[in-house]
Design a protein around this motif. Structure first.
Motif, PDB file in Angstrom:
ATOM      1  N   TYR A  30      89.873  18.928  14.669  1.00  0.00           N
ATOM      2  CA  TYR A  30      91.265  18.973  14.221  1.00  0.00           C
ATOM      3  C   TYR A  30      92.044  17.774  14.760  1.00  0.00           C
ATOM      4  O   TYR A  30      92.914  17.216  14.068  1.00  0.00           O
ATOM      5  CB  TYR A  30      91.917  20.276  14.673  1.00  0.00           C
ATOM      6  CG  TYR A  30      91.403  21.506  13.951  1.00  0.00           C
ATOM      7  CD1 TYR A  30      90.672  21.399  12.777  1.00  0.00           C
ATOM      8  CD2 TYR A  30      91.648  22.794  14.453  1.00  0.00           C
ATOM      9  CE1 TYR A  30      90.192  22.514  12.119  1.00  0.00           C
ATOM     10  CE2 TYR A  30      91.177  23.922  13.793  1.00  0.00           C
ATOM     11  CZ  TYR A  30      90.451  23.770  12.631  1.00  0.00           C
ATOM     12  OH  TYR A  30      89.989  24.881  11.972  1.00  0.00           O
ATOM     13  N   GLU A  90      93.661  16.974  -2.326  1.00  0.00           N
ATOM     14  CA  GLU A  90      92.210  17.186  -2.379  1.00  0.00           C
ATOM     15  C   GLU A  90      91.846  18.026  -3.603  1.00  0.00           C
ATOM     16  O   GLU A  90      90.837  17.764  -4.269  1.00  0.00           O
ATOM     17  CB  GLU A  90      91.740  17.874  -1.095  1.00  0.00           C
ATOM     18  CG  GLU A  90      91.823  17.010   0.136  1.00  0.00           C
ATOM     19  CD  GLU A  90      93.205  16.948   0.795  1.00  0.00           C
ATOM     20  OE1 GLU A  90      93.330  16.298   1.838  1.00  0.00           O
ATOM     21  OE2 GLU A  90      94.162  17.571   0.265  1.00  0.00           O
ATOM     22  N   SER A 150      87.922  11.185  -1.970  1.00  0.00           N
ATOM     23  CA  SER A 150      88.607  11.772  -0.818  1.00  0.00           C
ATOM     24  C   SER A 150      88.449  10.900   0.419  1.00  0.00           C
ATOM     25  O   SER A 150      89.411  10.678   1.176  1.00  0.00           O
ATOM     26  CB  SER A 150      88.070  13.181  -0.562  1.00  0.00           C
ATOM     27  OG  SER A 150      88.959  13.926   0.228  1.00  0.00           O
ATOM     28  N   THR A 165      84.362  23.800  10.424  1.00  0.00           N
ATOM     29  CA  THR A 165      85.744  24.040  10.043  1.00  0.00           C
ATOM     30  C   THR A 165      85.778  25.081   8.925  1.00  0.00           C
ATOM     31  O   THR A 165      84.744  25.408   8.327  1.00  0.00           O
ATOM     32  CB  THR A 165      86.413  22.750   9.541  1.00  0.00           C
ATOM     33  OG1 THR A 165      85.824  22.383   8.282  1.00  0.00           O
ATOM     34  CG2 THR A 165      86.258  21.613  10.543  1.00  0.00           C
ATOM     35  N   ASN A 207      91.094  15.071   3.059  1.00  0.00           N
ATOM     36  CA  ASN A 207      90.199  16.029   3.701  1.00  0.00           C
ATOM     37  C   ASN A 207      88.946  16.202   2.842  1.00  0.00           C
ATOM     38  O   ASN A 207      88.933  16.949   1.864  1.00  0.00           O
ATOM     39  CB  ASN A 207      90.912  17.361   3.893  1.00  0.00           C
ATOM     40  CG  ASN A 207      90.165  18.288   4.820  1.00  0.00           C
ATOM     41  OD1 ASN A 207      88.941  18.372   4.787  1.00  0.00           O
ATOM     42  ND2 ASN A 207      90.897  19.005   5.662  1.00  0.00           N
ATOM     43  N   ALA A 244      97.219  13.893   3.601  1.00  0.00           N
ATOM     44  CA  ALA A 244      96.027  14.744   3.599  1.00  0.00           C
ATOM     45  C   ALA A 244      96.386  16.154   4.041  1.00  0.00           C
ATOM     46  O   ALA A 244      97.345  16.370   4.791  1.00  0.00           O
ATOM     47  CB  ALA A 244      94.959  14.164   4.519  1.00  0.00           C
ATOM     48  N   GLU A 261      91.180  14.787  12.679  1.00  0.00           N
ATOM     49  CA  GLU A 261      91.876  14.827  11.393  1.00  0.00           C
ATOM     50  C   GLU A 261      93.312  14.332  11.533  1.00  0.00           C
ATOM     51  O   GLU A 261      93.795  13.535  10.721  1.00  0.00           O
ATOM     52  CB  GLU A 261      91.867  16.256  10.832  1.00  0.00           C
ATOM     53  CG  GLU A 261      90.533  16.697  10.258  1.00  0.00           C
ATOM     54  CD  GLU A 261      90.606  18.038   9.549  1.00  0.00           C
ATOM     55  OE1 GLU A 261      89.568  18.470   9.014  1.00  0.00           O
ATOM     56  OE2 GLU A 261      91.707  18.654   9.531  1.00  0.00           O
ATOM     57  N   LEU A 280      95.536  19.052   6.372  1.00  0.00           N
ATOM     58  CA  LEU A 280      94.822  19.282   7.620  1.00  0.00           C
ATOM     59  C   LEU A 280      94.232  20.691   7.628  1.00  0.00           C
ATOM     60  O   LEU A 280      94.923  21.662   7.297  1.00  0.00           O
ATOM     61  CB  LEU A 280      95.754  19.100   8.810  1.00  0.00           C
ATOM     62  CG  LEU A 280      96.417  17.721   8.949  1.00  0.00           C
ATOM     63  CD1 LEU A 280      97.320  17.692  10.171  1.00  0.00           C
ATOM     64  CD2 LEU A 280      95.375  16.606   9.006  1.00  0.00           C
ATOM     65  N   THR A 281      92.989  20.795   8.019  1.00  0.00           N
ATOM     66  CA  THR A 281      92.300  22.085   8.001  1.00  0.00           C
ATOM     67  C   THR A 281      93.037  23.134   8.827  1.00  0.00           C
ATOM     68  O   THR A 281      93.096  24.304   8.442  1.00  0.00           O
ATOM     69  CB  THR A 281      90.864  21.925   8.522  1.00  0.00           C
ATOM     70  OG1 THR A 281      90.213  20.885   7.794  1.00  0.00           O
ATOM     71  CG2 THR A 281      90.082  23.220   8.354  1.00  0.00           C
ATOM     72  N   LEU A 317      93.289  10.943   9.298  1.00  0.00           N
ATOM     73  CA  LEU A 317      93.546  11.180   7.885  1.00  0.00           C
ATOM     74  C   LEU A 317      94.931  10.665   7.481  1.00  0.00           C
ATOM     75  O   LEU A 317      95.814  10.473   8.319  1.00  0.00           O
ATOM     76  CB  LEU A 317      93.427  12.670   7.565  1.00  0.00           C
ATOM     77  CG  LEU A 317      92.037  13.293   7.719  1.00  0.00           C
ATOM     78  CD1 LEU A 317      92.038  14.736   7.232  1.00  0.00           C
ATOM     79  CD2 LEU A 317      90.969  12.484   6.982  1.00  0.00           C
ATOM     80  N   ASP A 375      86.118  17.667   3.401  1.00  0.00           N
ATOM     81  CA  ASP A 375      85.506  18.998   3.390  1.00  0.00           C
ATOM     82  C   ASP A 375      86.167  19.901   2.359  1.00  0.00           C
ATOM     83  O   ASP A 375      85.491  20.678   1.669  1.00  0.00           O
ATOM     84  CB  ASP A 375      85.599  19.642   4.774  1.00  0.00           C
ATOM     85  CG  ASP A 375      84.768  18.919   5.814  1.00  0.00           C
ATOM     86  OD1 ASP A 375      83.751  18.299   5.431  1.00  0.00           O
ATOM     87  OD2 ASP A 375      85.139  18.965   7.000  1.00  0.00           O
TER      88      ASP A 375
END
Length: 335
Positions: free
Chosen positions: A8, A173, A90, A39, A96, A19, A11, A21-22, A15, A98
């Motif tokens: 995290y 994304e 991406s 994640t 992101n 973006a 990121e 963020l997870t 990023l 993922d």
């Protein structure tokens, strides 16, 4: 600092400011015990790849129905090509990766047998209509895992739903998926049409080829770079205007020369007839559906259960099921 916390932090540091963020995910419908390695979007990716609906994509039509050649695209290989393009975009835009990957892998899980011909049949027969993106969402939310669903994050589900049609995904994304899908099928459908001798290279509109490129690889590169140039450090995903115009015209050319081709249409009519006959048969004989469809019959009706059952079929399973119902078996004498 734990490994996930480290991810995290990376990121946040690396990023784009646009973006997703997870750590900001809206989460899942049902809480999961945290994972100390992956994640949330990586877990979604893995859940999709290990699902039955993902495996079935290998035997579902992309354009050419149940092709005998080894090198024609299926719905699975299409999905993998979409995912590759999505990840490239991406990563280049510092978004992101993922989240994009998981959404690309799941975008067509609800597609019917026989491609868009099958979708058209169910859209006509099922009372409220049928769209494959809505069915893909239904697959991950309800139908997978014995009607428990895959319990994916909100952002991945949102991107799956919005990969086609007028809806816009809530994340950049997710918006990439729509572009990656179109870039993939425009180019691989040309290649498959040439392999099937429906098209020749010289049939392609030369004014568009001069802009986009002579080969599939060149065209993909042009379109991808057109998105990166137009979208970089912007709060949206878009393509450079002149490239978008050429890509749209090339897509229109495909609808005229490939998707509407008389040879392909003859086989589509057969598949449409097959699915319609089976749909009507199972409406009248719904008790022949697999026992696990009983909860849907009881809560959402027979039509919904039959629609789900047929939408989940592979091409081969649909053909074999039709034959078992409507084609008499040859009598074999018992020795």
């Amino acid at each position: 600092m734990g490994f996930i916390d480290f991810i995290y932090k990376k990121e946040r540091e690396n990023l784009s400011k646009y973006a997703f963020l997870t750590e900001n995910t809206k989460g899942r419908d049902f809480l999961l015990e945290s994972d100390n390695i992956r994640t949330e979007f990586q877990r979604d990716r893995d859940r999709i790849i290990h699902s039955k609906s993902f495996r079935r994509l290998m035997h579902k039509t992309q354009v050419f129905l149940d092709p005998e050649g080894d090198h024609y695209r299926t719905r699975l290989t299409h999905t993998l090509e979409v995912t590759q393009i999505g990840r490239t975009l991406s990563r280049a835009l510092r978004l992101n990766e993922d989240l994009t990957e998981a959404a690309c892998l799941g975008h067509d899980l609800g597609h019917t047998p026989f491609g868009h011909a099958g979708e058209a049949v169910l859209n006509r027969l099922y009372g409220t209509g049928f769209k494959h993106n809505e069915q893909s969402l239904r697959v991950v939310e309800k139908l997978e895992k014995n009607f428990r669903g895959l319990n994916l994050t909100f952002e991945v589900r949102d991107a799956i739903l919005c990969h086609t049609g007028d809806k816009t995904a809530s994340t950049l994304e997710g918006r990439i998926v729509k572009f990656a899908d179109r870039i993939a099928y425009i180019n691989h459908d040309i290649e498959d049409a040439i392999r099937a001798k429906i098209l020749k290279n010289e049939d392609l509109p030369q004014n568009l080829i001069e802009i986009l490129g002579k080969t599939g690889s060149e065209r993909i590169n042009t379109m991808v770079n057109g998105i990166i140039t137009a979208s970089n450090e912007q709060n949206d995903i878009k393509m450079q205007g002149y490239i978008l115009e050429a890509a749209d015209k090339l897509r229109e050319f495909l609808f005229e020369k490939v998707y509407g081709n008389n040879v392909a249409k003859v086989e589509e009519k057969k598949s449409e007839y097959l699915l319609e006959q089976m749909y009507n048969y199972f409406i009248k004989n719904y008790r022949l559906l697999l026992p696990e469809y009983e909860p849907i019959i009881n809560t959402e009706g027979i039509d919904r259960a039959v629609c789900d059952y047929i939408a989940g079929m592979t091409d081969r399973f649909a053909i074999n099921t039709y034959c078992s119902i409507f084609v008499p078996n040859t009598w074999k004498e018992i020795e």
